[in-house]
Write an enzyme that holds these catalytic residues in place. Structure first.
Site, PDB file in Angstrom:
ATOM      1  N   ASP A  19      38.396  36.300  40.786  1.00 63.33           N
ATOM      2  CA  ASP A  19      37.781  36.392  42.109  1.00 63.33           C
ATOM      3  C   ASP A  19      36.316  35.972  42.085  1.00 63.33           C
ATOM      4  O   ASP A  19      35.569  36.248  43.022  1.00 63.33           O
ATOM      5  CB  ASP A  19      37.895  37.824  42.644  1.00 63.33           C
ATOM      6  CG  ASP A  19      37.278  38.854  41.686  1.00 63.33           C
ATOM      7  OD1 ASP A  19      36.684  38.441  40.664  1.00 63.33           O
ATOM      8  OD2 ASP A  19      37.395  40.066  41.964  1.00 63.33           O
ATOM      9  N   SER A  77      31.304  49.680  34.552  1.00 62.49           N
ATOM     10  CA  SER A  77      31.700  49.555  35.951  1.00 62.49           C
ATOM     11  C   SER A  77      33.076  48.905  36.047  1.00 62.49           C
ATOM     12  O   SER A  77      33.931  49.123  35.198  1.00 62.49           O
ATOM     13  CB  SER A  77      30.628  48.776  36.723  1.00 62.49           C
ATOM     14  OG  SER A  77      30.369  47.526  36.107  1.00 62.49           O
ATOM     15  N   HIS A 121      35.430  39.236  38.383  1.00 60.92           N
ATOM     16  CA  HIS A 121      36.235  39.925  37.371  1.00 60.92           C
ATOM     17  C   HIS A 121      37.028  38.912  36.550  1.00 60.92           C
ATOM     18  O   HIS A 121      37.503  37.907  37.060  1.00 60.92           O
ATOM     19  CB  HIS A 121      37.164  40.939  38.039  1.00 60.92           C
ATOM     20  CG  HIS A 121      36.427  41.963  38.829  1.00 60.92           C
ATOM     21  ND1 HIS A 121      36.253  41.869  40.202  1.00 60.92           N
ATOM     22  CD2 HIS A 121      35.762  43.085  38.436  1.00 60.92           C
ATOM     23  CE1 HIS A 121      35.539  42.896  40.622  1.00 60.92           C
ATOM     24  NE2 HIS A 121      35.221  43.652  39.576  1.00 60.92           N
TER      25      HIS A 121
END
Length: 256
Positions: free
Chosen positions: A186, A13, A189
């Site tokens: 964040d 992902s 990530h």
């Protein structure tokens, strides 16, 4: 002269799709394996294991005439572990289905080719407080570390059952005391520091398991022969072959 480099495919992902950003772990692999292997990104932001299972045969067809990847690194779980939305929409996948999806993905890749080596990455922790909009209208965390741990442990258990190499990112990230402050951009990530941990763990597994065939320091270099066009040696009578010199030269990329 025609050469064919082995391929390392990174399938996952957003942790995969964005892994070249800001000294990311994918960029590190591409740097170290330059002239040795092609790092191929197959990253799909927001995807879960359900959607990954739908395309795994398209990305890794069993009857392909192409050379199979030498290594596939797989990551799904962070989006599966999101809090379910009342509408039924969104990426959440129940843990029982996640386990079955990942088992099917693993078995497909295992039977894709005997030459392909596999590494699965388990779901890493997040900094819940750093994630913007992480609390829903009922005061619940959309991304919670308690849930991510469950999905991480499930991935590791599947890999143990199927004899697949796995990296416990849940534990690896948290070995650093200040991980919440330095490992994310964040809350989800990886920052450069977080990616450094991922890179180190991947390289450790490759070195331990496949040092003679897949480790970057021992793989052959494409067009690595001596050449009169190489930089001239200080003695003025020969040249210096720099085809396998790490950059920067004072960085050994072992991080021991």
């Amino acid at each position: 002269m025609t050469t064919t480099r082995p391929q390392f495919v990174l399938f996952g992902s957003s942790i995969v799709q964005f892994n070249h950003y800001g000294e990311g772990w994918g960029a590190t692999l591409a740097h170290l394996y330059a002239r040795k292997a092609d790092i191929v990104l197959r990253g799909y932001a927001s995807w879960n294991s359900r959607r990954a299972l739908q395309v795994v045969d398209n990305l890794f067809p069993k009857n392909s005439i192409s050379e199979p990847p030498a290594l596939v690194i797989v990551y799904f779980g962070g989006n599966d572990s999101l809090l379910p939305h009342p509408s039924g929409l969104g990426p959440h996948v129940p843990i029982e289905e996640y386990i079955e999806n990942m088992r099917k993905i693993a078995n497909h890749l295992k039977t894709h080719s005997e030459k392909t080596r596999l590494i699965f990455l388990s779901t890493p922790p997040v900094n819940e407080g750093q994630i913007i909009g992480n609390i829903d209208e009922f005061g619940r965390a959309k991304r919670s570390n308690a849930t991510r741990r469950i999905y991480s442990e499930a991935c590791l258990k599947i890999c143990k059952e199927l004899n697949i190499k796995a990296i416990d990112l849940w534990s690896a990230i948290q070995k650093r005391e200040d991980w919440k402050d330095v490992c994310f951009i964040d809350g989800v990530h990886f920052s450069a520091e977080g990616s450094k941990i991922v890179s180190k763990e991947i390289l450790r597994v490759i070195k331990e398991e496949w040092e003679t065939s897949l480790y970057w320091k021992t793989m052959p270099v494409e067009f690595g022969e001596d050449s009169p066009y190489d930089p001239v040696h200080p003695d003025g009578t020969s040249t210096v072959n720099v085809s396998n010199v790490p950059f920067p030269e004072d960085e050994d990329w072992e991080w021991e």
